[in-house]
Design a protein around this motif. Structure first.
Motif, short mmCIF file in Angstrom:
data_model
loop_
_atom_site.label_atom_id
_atom_site.label_comp_id
_atom_site.label_asym_id
_atom_site.label_seq_id
_atom_site.Cartn_x
_atom_site.Cartn_y
_atom_site.Cartn_z
N GLY A 66 0.81 -1.21 0.00
CA GLY A 66 0.00 0.00 0.00
C GLY A 66 0.84 1.26 0.00
O GLY A 66 2.07 1.20 0.14
N TRP A 68 1.34 3.42 2.16
CA TRP A 68 2.04 3.70 3.42
C TRP A 68 3.47 3.17 3.42
O TRP A 68 4.25 3.47 4.30
CB TRP A 68 1.26 3.14 4.61
CG TRP A 68 0.93 1.70 4.45
CD1 TRP A 68 1.70 0.63 4.79
CD2 TRP A 68 -0.25 1.15 3.88
NE1 TRP A 68 1.08 -0.54 4.45
CE2 TRP A 68 -0.13 -0.25 3.91
CE3 TRP A 68 -1.41 1.70 3.34
CZ2 TRP A 68 -1.12 -1.10 3.42
CZ3 TRP A 68 -2.38 0.85 2.87
CH2 TRP A 68 -2.24 -0.53 2.90
N ARG A 78 3.38 7.07 10.04
CA ARG A 78 2.30 6.34 10.72
C ARG A 78 2.46 6.33 12.23
O ARG A 78 1.75 5.61 12.92
CB ARG A 78 2.25 4.89 10.21
CG ARG A 78 1.91 4.81 8.73
CD ARG A 78 1.86 3.39 8.22
NE ARG A 78 3.19 2.81 8.22
CZ ARG A 78 3.46 1.58 8.63
NH1 ARG A 78 2.52 0.79 9.04
NH2 ARG A 78 4.69 1.14 8.61
N HIS A 100 -4.55 10.06 7.09
CA HIS A 100 -4.90 8.63 7.25
C HIS A 100 -6.41 8.46 7.28
O HIS A 100 -6.95 7.49 6.70
CB HIS A 100 -4.25 8.06 8.51
CG HIS A 100 -2.80 7.79 8.34
ND1 HIS A 100 -2.32 6.65 7.74
CD2 HIS A 100 -1.72 8.53 8.69
CE1 HIS A 100 -0.99 6.70 7.72
NE2 HIS A 100 -0.60 7.83 8.29
N TYR A 103 -7.72 8.69 3.74
CA TYR A 103 -7.39 7.46 3.00
C TYR A 103 -8.35 6.32 3.39
O TYR A 103 -8.91 5.65 2.53
CB TYR A 103 -5.94 7.05 3.25
CG TYR A 103 -5.59 5.73 2.60
CD1 TYR A 103 -5.38 5.64 1.23
CD2 TYR A 103 -5.47 4.58 3.37
CE1 TYR A 103 -5.07 4.43 0.64
CE2 TYR A 103 -5.16 3.37 2.78
CZ TYR A 103 -4.96 3.29 1.41
OH TYR A 103 -4.66 2.09 0.82
N LEU A 104 -8.52 6.11 4.68
CA LEU A 104 -9.41 5.04 5.14
C LEU A 104 -10.86 5.31 4.75
O LEU A 104 -11.60 4.38 4.40
CB LEU A 104 -9.29 4.85 6.66
CG LEU A 104 -7.99 4.19 7.12
CD1 LEU A 104 -7.81 4.36 8.62
CD2 LEU A 104 -7.99 2.72 6.75
N VAL A 110 -10.04 -1.31 3.36
CA VAL A 110 -8.78 -1.24 4.12
C VAL A 110 -9.10 -1.08 5.60
O VAL A 110 -9.95 -0.28 5.97
CB VAL A 110 -7.90 -0.07 3.62
CG1 VAL A 110 -6.61 0.02 4.43
CG2 VAL A 110 -7.59 -0.24 2.15
N LYS A 111 -8.39 -1.85 6.42
CA LYS A 111 -8.55 -1.75 7.88
C LYS A 111 -7.22 -1.38 8.50
O LYS A 111 -6.16 -1.68 7.95
CB LYS A 111 -9.05 -3.07 8.45
CG LYS A 111 -10.43 -3.43 7.94
CD LYS A 111 -10.96 -4.68 8.59
CE LYS A 111 -12.28 -5.02 7.97
NZ LYS A 111 -13.37 -4.96 8.87
N ALA A 112 -7.28 -0.76 9.67
CA ALA A 112 -6.05 -0.36 10.36
C ALA A 112 -6.18 -0.72 11.84
O ALA A 112 -7.26 -0.68 12.42
CB ALA A 112 -5.81 1.14 10.21
N GLN A 151 -13.53 -0.10 10.47
CA GLN A 151 -12.23 -0.13 9.81
C GLN A 151 -11.07 0.05 10.80
O GLN A 151 -9.91 -0.10 10.42
CB GLN A 151 -12.14 0.96 8.74
CG GLN A 151 -12.90 0.62 7.47
CD GLN A 151 -12.71 1.71 6.43
OE1 GLN A 151 -13.52 2.61 6.34
NE2 GLN A 151 -11.63 1.63 5.69
N GLN A 181 -1.10 0.68 11.91
CA GLN A 181 -0.71 -0.50 11.12
C GLN A 181 -1.82 -0.90 10.17
O GLN A 181 -2.95 -1.12 10.59
CB GLN A 181 -0.39 -1.69 12.04
CG GLN A 181 0.81 -1.51 12.92
CD GLN A 181 2.12 -1.54 12.15
OE1 GLN A 181 2.17 -1.70 10.95
NE2 GLN A 181 3.21 -1.36 12.88
N TYR A 182 -1.49 -0.95 8.90
CA TYR A 182 -2.47 -1.37 7.89
C TYR A 182 -2.36 -2.87 7.66
O TYR A 182 -1.36 -3.48 7.83
CB TYR A 182 -2.25 -0.64 6.58
CG TYR A 182 -2.69 0.81 6.67
CD1 TYR A 182 -4.03 1.15 6.51
CD2 TYR A 182 -1.78 1.81 6.93
CE1 TYR A 182 -4.43 2.47 6.60
CE2 TYR A 182 -2.18 3.13 7.02
CZ TYR A 182 -3.50 3.44 6.84
OH TYR A 182 -3.91 4.76 6.94
#
Length: 182
Positions: A66, A68, A78, A100, A103-104, A110-112, A151, A181-182
């Protein structure tokens, strides 16, 4: 009764013994005979004829996960740092968190995970709770900026995963953080 002279009789026996020995020797002395018969070779089974394909060479480069991972991308930063004994987000990190969150918010798949960390001072239980508070403060701000709650997840490591294992203020400053952290 007439008897044969002794010499003739023994020479007859001798002759019989020689003939018998020669017959036995002739039967055993030779090597086994080779067959002169020609044997056709057996056909080798082959696989059905299909087009041959060559497997691609393996690449040694890691797979791009990704944006990141790109140092030129704003998502590369991050880590959010905190002051001693607080979970309050410093104003200097608000643009990072907004980037961030944006983006999410635009990438629903996408999860973080927000990983809260502390320095080594304080009890284990206190540090786990403070790491959780820091992760939660980042989570709340990102949800307020439009990130769907499903997410984001939080995790506290407390003092267990120091960025710097030293025992100085400089080391502790690097350990008081939340990592996205993705």
């Amino acid at each position: 009764m007439t008897s044969k002279p002794r010499g003739i009789r023994s020479s007859g026996l001798m002759f019989s013994a020689v003939v018998l020995a020669a017959a036995l020797a002739a039967g055993c002395a030779g090597a086994p005979k080779q067959s002169t018969e020609q044997v056709a070779p057996r056909p080798v089974p082959t696989a059905p004829t299909t087009p041959t394909t060559t497997a691609p060479l393996e690449t040694t480069r890691p797979v791009y996960a990704g944006p990141w991972e790109d140092p030129g991308n704003p998502l590369y930063q991050r880590t959010i740092y905190f002051d001693y004994d607080t979970a309050e987000i410093k104003p200097e990190y608000l643009p990072v968190l907004k980037t961030h969150a944006r983006y999410l918010g635009t990438n629903a798949g996408v999860k973080a995970t927000l990983e809260g960390n502390t320095d080594e001072r304080g009890t284990r239980e206190y540090n786990l709770a403070l790491g959780d508070q820091r992760a939660e403060s980042v989570r709340r701000l990102m949800i307020a900026d439009g990130v769907p709650p499903n997410q984001l997840s939080t995790l506290s490591y407390g003092e267990e995963r120091p960025a710097n294992p030293g025992h100085s203020e400089q080391a502790w400053r690097l350990n008081r953080r939340v990592v996205i952290q993705y």
